[in-house]
Design an enzyme around this catalytic site. Structure first.
Site, short mmCIF file in Angstrom:
data_model
loop_
_atom_site.label_atom_id
_atom_site.label_comp_id
_atom_site.label_asym_id
_atom_site.label_seq_id
_atom_site.Cartn_x
_atom_site.Cartn_y
_atom_site.Cartn_z
N GLU A 156 -12.21 -25.00 8.27
CA GLU A 156 -11.21 -24.98 7.21
C GLU A 156 -9.82 -24.57 7.71
O GLU A 156 -9.28 -23.53 7.31
CB GLU A 156 -11.65 -24.06 6.08
CG GLU A 156 -12.86 -24.59 5.35
CD GLU A 156 -13.21 -23.81 4.08
OE1 GLU A 156 -12.79 -22.65 3.95
OE2 GLU A 156 -13.93 -24.38 3.24
N GLU A 313 -20.39 -28.59 3.24
CA GLU A 313 -20.66 -27.24 2.70
C GLU A 313 -20.70 -27.31 1.19
O GLU A 313 -19.77 -27.84 0.56
CB GLU A 313 -19.53 -26.27 3.06
CG GLU A 313 -19.65 -25.57 4.37
CD GLU A 313 -18.58 -24.48 4.52
OE1 GLU A 313 -18.26 -23.80 3.52
OE2 GLU A 313 -18.07 -24.34 5.63
C1 GAL Z 1 -16.05 -21.92 2.84
C2 GAL Z 1 -16.07 -21.47 4.29
C3 GAL Z 1 -17.38 -20.81 4.64
C4 GAL Z 1 -17.77 -19.82 3.58
C5 GAL Z 1 -17.79 -20.48 2.24
C6 GAL Z 1 -18.18 -19.56 1.10
O1 GAL Z 1 -14.77 -22.14 2.36
O2 GAL Z 1 -15.86 -22.56 5.14
O3 GAL Z 1 -17.26 -20.19 5.88
O4 GAL Z 1 -16.87 -18.76 3.59
O5 GAL Z 1 -16.51 -20.95 1.95
O6 GAL Z 1 -18.14 -20.23 -0.13
#
Ligand code: GAL
Length: 685
Positions: A156, A313
């Protein structure tokens, strides 16, 4: 010889999770248990190494890879593929202490203390060098590993740094772009408020009143991230040229122009964290979260429309960073993830596999909670979806190819954000794009959400809401699109400024004035208590019937050569054009002069689709809050995903005899009931 191209062609639908074995490696037995649980959860892919720098290089130049060797070997032995990350998203303490220049500087000149993550300087040659060294080690060690599926570059990327190195690089970038200060001053309209620059060194702060400067700063920062990614990727490509690269992007994020960054990686991936049942649900219909999420899938997919993208994710349960994060209601885990697949995702990966025991994310949802069990609701939801994914193998190589585009353009988004205008509190650029996207979503049309640099010839219909800033060539390409038979829809606030954020003189919508056949004279801002009825003109060429309501923003326009389809029926501008149409070549261009209500947008969209000859997916309208999408399987047979984002059941009317349920192999009834948050996958018989 041209360089070999790394293509992302996963061998199966990906069902994966972010895995942080470095947090557990000192505790015996955890790795073995996790490998077993990965399989039991029906996962096939692990993202590893995202924040592992301090465990891989505990002191400068001292590398320890033995633990990762064991993890990679274990994952491989258990049938898992790996998305292996470069660790630049979080820097070790020793590195930050030794080289303060790698720590980011805030807008007011203060260097940040070490801690948190995603806060390195994008320019620092030392940081770039250190990243290169660790990436080279990783590439050499794992570049040929049989479990390696792709490189996950950093994490990110985000934010700006205002350190002296970044500012100097910005000035260099400006010198290349403008060559002379004279040209820069002209582009930035700096005679205003005595802002004229007489030496390059004077460009030292981000002055929000100089819109050309703000735009250039955002472009420069995007450029810096781009060169950073390129530097990260170089050592990986050298060792493993055929392993594809990606970096995880963020849904609503707009500090960088993701369209400019897309070419830096081989495939697009993004992190989707909708807050289901949260604030959005309280103020807007529940299904809006599903609508927005789909819009974002279509936006990221369209960044490389011929490649698979990946939902890399999403939480298997709740997040822990929102003000309030309710549990996903039953059915939604499956439905929201099938949504991603229906829009072309190569699979679904979760953040995170095992909940960490301490620190910031210990209460974030995970496939395996602190109790380490495999019989929880979340674990079973994940497992069941993994089983279902195995049945979706025939879809792996097909990709959606929408004929409709709704443009979301970062350059226009930035210029709308920056502008000081009569509608400051209701600009709503992104929400407006989604409003125009909604009617397609509601009838199951496939849509791409590209930027203004997209190849327009892919589409039959293009809707370009608030395309405020026109880059050189865009108007010409839109004109060619219409001449060749396309349908274009523009709205208020289109074609006001050029690439430097300078207003087009001679009448808005600037270079689109001829194509649209209109001229804008004034812009009215309506407070929430005031709306203006819209009345279709009798026997209009589009066949528009039914009234609409304009709210928030109304352009007062002149139809110069365009025909008027609907007029305002209120205020002092009663009778003036609200919807216009102009035929050019084999195509047609529409302009919506006001922000219309959702019902009117639906009527209007249905009318232009009828005219363009694009039939809806199903003969009968889908119930509100239900969406559908087809994907072709390897034999060219359509599969239809039906997804209900309402918290109540919904009935979909189908053509009987034509569809069977993928999971039960039964023919589906003409009136198919989807439970609350339920989904079905149908296969054409
Ligand atoms: C994302 C990030 C992850 C984790 C996740 C939690 O934005 O890439 O490392 O923090 O959020 O929701």
């Amino acid at each position: 010889m041209p360089a070999p191209v790394a293509r992302f062609r996963p061998p199966q639908l990906i069902h994966g999770a972010d895995y942080y074995p470095e947090q557990w490696r000192h505790i015996p037995g955890v790795l073995a248990a996790d490998l077993r649980l990965f399989k039991e959860a029906e996962l096939n892919t692990a993202t590893v190494g995202v924040f592992a720098w301090a465990e891989l290089e505990p002191a400068e130049g001292v590398y320890q890879f033995d633990w990762l060797d064991e993890v990679m070997a274990g994952l491989h032995a258990h049938g898992q593929r790996v998305l292996l990350a470069t660790p630049s998203g979080a820097k070790p303490n020793w590195l930050a202490a030794q080289y303060p220049e790698i720590r980011r500087v805030g807008e007011h000149g203060q260097r940040e203390a070490q801690g948190f993550r995603h806060n390195h300087c994008l320019t620092s040659p030392i940081y770039r060098e250190k990243v290169k060294l660790i990436n080279t080690q990783i590439a050499q060690r794992y570049g040929q590993h049989p479990a390696l599926l792709a490189w996950h570059i950093s994490n990110e990327y985000g934010g700006y740094c205002y350190c002296p190195l970044c500012k100097a690089a910005f000035r260099e970038w400006l010198r290349k772009k403008y060559v002379t200060l004279e040209a820069l001053n002209d582009a930035w309209w700096s005679r205003f408020w005595s802002h004229r620059y007489t030496a390059w060194e004077q460009i030292d702060r981000l002055d929000e009143s100089i819109h050309g400067l703000c735009l250039d700063w955002k472009r420069f920062m995007t450029h810096q991230v781009g060169t950073f990614i390129r530097a990260e990727v170089a050592p990986l490509r050298q060792v493993a040229p055929l392993i594809p690269t990606t970096t995880n992007m963020m849904g609503h994020y707009d500090l960088y122009d993701y369209h400019t960054l897309a070419p830096e990686v081989d495939f697009i991936s993004w992190d989707s964290y909708p807050i289901w049942h949260g604030q959005e649900g309280a103020t807007t219909p529940h299904w809006h979260v599903g609508l927005w999420t789909t819009f974002l899938h279509d936006m990221f997919r369209a960044m490389k429309p011929d490649e698979p993208f990946l939902l890399i994710e999403t939480t298997p349960s709740q997040v822990n960073w929102g003000p309030l994060s309710p549990l996903k209601r039953p059915g939604l885990h499956r439905t929201s993830n099938l949504l991603a697949v229906s829009r072309g995702s190569a699979g679904v990966c979760y953040f995170q596999f095992r909940a960490s025991r301490g620190s910031n994310e210990k209460f974030h949802g995970a496939v395996v909670a602190h109790d380490g069990r495999n019989d929880t609701r979340v674990f079973r939801d994940v497992q069941t979806l993994g089983q279902l994914f195995k049945n979706l193998a025939p879809l792996e190589n097909s990709r959606p190819r929408p004929q409709i585009a709704v443009i979301q353009d970062y350059q226009s988004r930035w210029s709308v954000q920056e502008m000081q205008s009569p509608i400051n509190q209701q600009k709503n650029y992104l929400a407006t794009c989604v409003e125009h996207y909604a009617p397609f979503w509601q009838q199951g049309y496939g849509v791409d959400v590209p930027g203004q640099a997209a190849d327009f010839s892919r589409y039959q219909v293009i809707v370009a809401p608030m395309l405020h800033l026109l880059l050189p060539g865009t108007a010409e390409r839109l004109t060619a699109f219409v001449e060749n038979g396309g349908t274009l829809v523009t709205t208020y606030l289109t074609g006001y400024v050029n690439e430097s954020d300078l207003c087009f003189v001679g009448g808005f919508p600037g270079p689109l004035r001829k194509l649209l056949g209109i001229r804008v004279e004034e812009l009215d801002a309506l407070p929430a208590f005031r709306t203006v009825p819209i009345q279709p003109v009798a026997a209009n060429a589009l066949g528009l019937v039914g009234t609409g309501v304009a709210r928030e923003v109304c352009e007062l326009i002149h139809a110069e050569t365009a025909e008027v389809m609907a007029t305002y029926a209120g205020e002092f501008y009663t009778g003036r054009p609200a919807v216009t149409r102009q035929v050019t070549g084999r195509g047609v261009a529409y302009h919506l002069a006001a922000r219309m209500d959702a019902d009117f947008l639906q009527i209007f969209t249905a009318a232009i689709l009828r005219e363009a000859g694009l039939a809806p997916l199903l003969r009968d309208a889908l119930p509100t809050g239900v969406t559908a999408q087809t994907r072709m399987d390897a034999d060219g047979t359509p599969w239809m995903f039906l997804m209900n984002f309402n918290e109540t059941p919904a009935t979909v009317t189908l053509n009987p005899m034509t569809w069977s349920d993928l999971e039960t192999a039964q023919e589906v009834p003409a009136a198919l009931i989807l439970p609350a948050f339920g989904s079905r996958i149908l296969r054409q018989r």
